[in-house]
Write a protein that holds these residues in place. Structure first.
Motif, short mmCIF file in Angstrom:
data_model
loop_
_atom_site.label_atom_id
_atom_site.label_comp_id
_atom_site.label_asym_id
_atom_site.label_seq_id
_atom_site.Cartn_x
_atom_site.Cartn_y
_atom_site.Cartn_z
N SER A 327 -11.06 1.82 3.61
CA SER A 327 -10.00 0.84 3.83
C SER A 327 -9.18 0.69 2.55
O SER A 327 -7.95 0.61 2.57
CB SER A 327 -10.66 -0.48 4.22
OG SER A 327 -9.73 -1.39 4.64
N LYS A 328 -9.86 0.66 1.42
CA LYS A 328 -9.17 0.55 0.12
C LYS A 328 -8.31 1.79 -0.10
O LYS A 328 -7.17 1.70 -0.56
CB LYS A 328 -10.25 0.44 -0.95
CG LYS A 328 -9.82 -0.19 -2.23
CD LYS A 328 -9.18 -1.50 -1.99
CE LYS A 328 -9.27 -2.47 -3.08
NZ LYS A 328 -8.55 -3.70 -2.78
N GLU A 329 -8.89 2.95 0.24
CA GLU A 329 -8.15 4.22 0.04
C GLU A 329 -6.87 4.22 0.89
O GLU A 329 -5.81 4.60 0.43
CB GLU A 329 -9.06 5.37 0.45
CG GLU A 329 -8.47 6.76 0.20
CD GLU A 329 -9.41 7.84 0.74
OE1 GLU A 329 -10.64 7.74 0.59
OE2 GLU A 329 -8.88 8.81 1.35
N PHE A 330 -6.98 3.76 2.14
CA PHE A 330 -5.81 3.73 3.02
C PHE A 330 -4.71 2.84 2.45
O PHE A 330 -3.53 3.10 2.63
CB PHE A 330 -6.20 3.17 4.40
CG PHE A 330 -6.93 4.17 5.28
CD1 PHE A 330 -6.84 5.54 5.03
CD2 PHE A 330 -7.69 3.75 6.37
CE1 PHE A 330 -7.50 6.45 5.84
CE2 PHE A 330 -8.34 4.66 7.18
CZ PHE A 330 -8.26 6.02 6.91
N PHE A 331 -5.11 1.81 1.78
CA PHE A 331 -4.14 0.88 1.22
C PHE A 331 -3.29 1.54 0.12
O PHE A 331 -2.17 1.16 -0.15
CB PHE A 331 -4.88 -0.34 0.66
CG PHE A 331 -4.24 -1.63 0.99
CD1 PHE A 331 -3.04 -2.00 0.38
CD2 PHE A 331 -4.81 -2.48 1.92
CE1 PHE A 331 -2.44 -3.20 0.70
CE2 PHE A 331 -4.21 -3.68 2.25
CZ PHE A 331 -3.02 -4.04 1.63
N GLY A 332 -3.90 2.52 -0.56
CA GLY A 332 -3.18 3.21 -1.63
C GLY A 332 -3.17 2.39 -2.90
O GLY A 332 -3.96 1.45 -3.06
N ALA A 333 -2.25 2.75 -3.81
CA ALA A 333 -2.24 2.12 -5.14
C ALA A 333 -2.11 0.61 -5.04
O ALA A 333 -2.69 -0.13 -5.84
CB ALA A 333 -1.09 2.70 -5.96
N GLU A 334 -1.39 0.16 -4.04
CA GLU A 334 -1.18 -1.27 -3.88
C GLU A 334 -2.51 -2.03 -3.68
O GLU A 334 -2.61 -3.23 -3.93
CB GLU A 334 -0.29 -1.50 -2.66
CG GLU A 334 0.72 -2.60 -2.84
CD GLU A 334 1.48 -2.80 -1.54
OE1 GLU A 334 1.45 -3.91 -1.01
OE2 GLU A 334 2.05 -1.79 -1.05
N GLY A 335 -3.51 -1.28 -3.21
CA GLY A 335 -4.82 -1.89 -2.94
C GLY A 335 -5.43 -2.55 -4.16
O GLY A 335 -6.26 -3.45 -4.04
N MET A 336 -5.02 -2.11 -5.34
CA MET A 336 -5.57 -2.70 -6.57
C MET A 336 -4.97 -4.08 -6.84
O MET A 336 -5.45 -4.82 -7.69
CB MET A 336 -5.28 -1.78 -7.77
CG MET A 336 -6.09 -0.52 -7.76
SD MET A 336 -7.86 -0.88 -7.89
CE MET A 336 -8.46 -0.23 -6.37
N LEU A 337 -3.88 -4.41 -6.14
CA LEU A 337 -3.19 -5.66 -6.43
C LEU A 337 -3.52 -6.76 -5.42
O LEU A 337 -3.16 -7.91 -5.63
CB LEU A 337 -1.67 -5.43 -6.43
CG LEU A 337 -1.18 -4.38 -7.42
CD1 LEU A 337 0.31 -4.13 -7.24
CD2 LEU A 337 -1.46 -4.83 -8.85
N VAL A 338 -4.17 -6.38 -4.33
CA VAL A 338 -4.40 -7.41 -3.30
C VAL A 338 -5.79 -8.03 -3.44
O VAL A 338 -6.70 -7.43 -3.99
CB VAL A 338 -4.28 -6.84 -1.87
CG1 VAL A 338 -2.86 -6.44 -1.57
CG2 VAL A 338 -5.23 -5.66 -1.68
N ASN A 339 -5.91 -9.23 -2.93
CA ASN A 339 -7.19 -9.92 -3.01
C ASN A 339 -7.54 -10.44 -1.62
O ASN A 339 -7.81 -11.61 -1.44
CB ASN A 339 -7.05 -11.08 -4.01
CG ASN A 339 -8.42 -11.60 -4.40
OD1 ASN A 339 -9.43 -10.96 -4.08
ND2 ASN A 339 -8.47 -12.75 -5.05
#
Ligand SMILES: Cc1cc2nc3c(=O)[nH]c(=O)nc-3n(C[C@H](O)[C@H](O)[C@H](O)COP(=O)(O)OP(=O)(O)OC[C@H]3O[C@@H](n4cnc5c(N)ncnc54)[C@H](O)[C@@H]3O)c2cc1C
Length: 392
Positions: A327-339
């Motif tokens: 799920s994190k991978e699908f989110f892409g780079a933006e995944g590091m910014l969401v909580n």
């Protein structure tokens, strides 16, 4: 008389709302530890014994057969649930242990409050020097008249801060061998001498804690099982824990089309449009479904605890982590910014391989007790606990 599938569905649909597409999955042990929602859910279900169907009616069950119970559990998955994490130790571990080993007085005092959520239990097993090597427990329990006086400390005690009771493994005889000098107690967590300090995990959870126990008095009537049987009871409890951890579909509330809500969500977000991503998503779905079906098959044959529970736990951890990381991978780079919820699941992943016994320990159990491979070399089975060389 057992109900058929339609009758079960009908009866449950009268008391619970159907699962909606927007219903989010729950994360084991993460989030709010919302006691209220779980208690309300249990109180709705306890009336007709839907939550714990195999339990006797007077303790909040409905005397179901394993087949009927398995159908009820499958049907409950089609309706809105609540995160029952806070209630897990009582419902899945203490309840079944008491039904096998508890006195009538203990069953009468503790089972119904477990079933209706009015009393929460925690599991006080692990200590700083006793995790995978649980038989190394050092908390002492010394007899004083009709009471036991407990001293020592526990760690990683999930739900410690809000539990009414703790199922606590303590050493009643340090002269005998490591495994035979242990006894199980129920400790009132509000007793004088108990101090609970919460520990924050990397996913933001504050549900587990260190528990310091100083001269805490426990009545002998709150001893669970016989003196010296603590290890046997701990092993039984851990087997139940593994099968209950493995038995969860981990956030996969299935809808009537058979798809878990997270897969629908991925579809809506367009993650399944690209063939490579779709293939990865299908792997996540297969891991989830294989785990779910194997658990249901074990439950309907009444064979879900014991070493089989170790297999269930390993499979469910694999399915959970694969899905959370994908799920994190699908989110892409933006995944590091969401909580968001997915982020919490991502950060919860590693702990899944530790809680309830590590992956390595589960593999040891399967190797030794299912496959019959040679056992690990153990140098501390004989002799008195007091004389063993232990870490300081
Ligand atoms: C989220 C969470 C909730 C928890 N809740 C509770 C709770 O409510 N109550 C409670 O009592 N405990 C609880 N625990 C504690 C948990 O049971 C222990 O963390 C676990 O059993 C591992 O023990 P340890 O941390 O002491 O690690 P150790 O036993 O020190 O293990 C360290 C590493 O060595 C490996 N290892 C150890 N022995 C062997 C072996 N024989 N063969 C191969 N590898 C081995 C382990 O796999 C691990 O990788 C919780 C833990 C977590 C993460």
């Amino acid at each position: 008389m057992s109900l058929n599938d339609e009758e079960i569905y009908e009866a449950i649909s009268e008391i619970l709302p159907k699962l909606g597409a927007e219903t989010s999955s729950t994360v084991l042990g993460a989030g709010s530890d919302d006691l209220e929602a779980g208690r309300n859910y249990l109180q709705v279900l306890v009336e007709e014994g839907w939550m714990l169907p195999t339990w006797p009616q007077k303790y909040g069950g409905r005397n179901s057969t394993p087949e009927e119970a398995s159908q009820i559990s499958k049907t409950l998955g089609l309706f809105e649930g609540a995160d029952l994490y806070p209630y897990g130790v009582g419902l899945s571990l203490v309840g079944p242990v008491l039904m096998e080993l508890g006195t009538d007085d203990q069953m009468n005092r503790w089972l119904l409050p477990i079933a209706n959520g009015s009393e929460i239990w925690c599991q006080m097993f692990s200590e700083p020097d006793a995790g995978s090597d649980l038989a190394n427990v050092g908390m002492s329990a010394e007899k004083d008249g009709e009471e036991w006086i407990l001293n020592g400390s526990k760690v990683w005690t999930s739900r410690g801060a809000y539990s009414k009771w703790g199922m606590c493994l303590a050493r009643t005889d340090p002269e005998t061998t490591k495994h035979s000098g242990l006894t199980m107690f129920a400790v009132d967590m509000k007793s004088p001498g108990i101090e609970v300090r919460t520990i924050e995990q990397m996913n933001g959870d504050r549900h587990f804690s260190e528990v310091f126990v100083s001269d805490v008095a426990v009545e002998d009537r709150n001893r669970i099982g016989n003196l010296g049987d603590g290890w046997k009871i701990a092993v039984k409890t851990l087997a139940l824990e593994r099968s209950s951890l493995g038995g969860r579909s981990f956030g996969g509330g299935d809808q009537s089309n058979g798809l878990p809500t997270w897969l629908e969500d991925w579809k809506v977000k367009g993650y399944l449009d690209d063939p490579v991503s779709r293939q990865k998503a299908m792997k996540a779905f297969m891991l989830h479904r294989v785990n779910q079906l194997t658990v249901l098959r074990a439950a309907s044959s009444g064979n879900s605890s014991g070493p089989a529970g170790s297999g269930a736990k390993l499979r469910s951890v694999l399915a959970f982590k694969f899905r959370a990381y994908l799920s994190k991978e699908f989110f892409g780079a933006e995944g590091m910014l969401v909580n968001d919820h997915e982020h919490i699941e991502f950060l919860t992943g590693p702990s899944m391989s530790i809680r309830g016994g590590t992956d390595e320990v589960q593999r040891n159990i399967l190797g030794e007790r299912v496959l019959g491979l040679p056992t690990e070399h153990r140098v501390d089975k004989e002799g008195s606990y007091r004389d063993l060389v232990r870490g300081k």
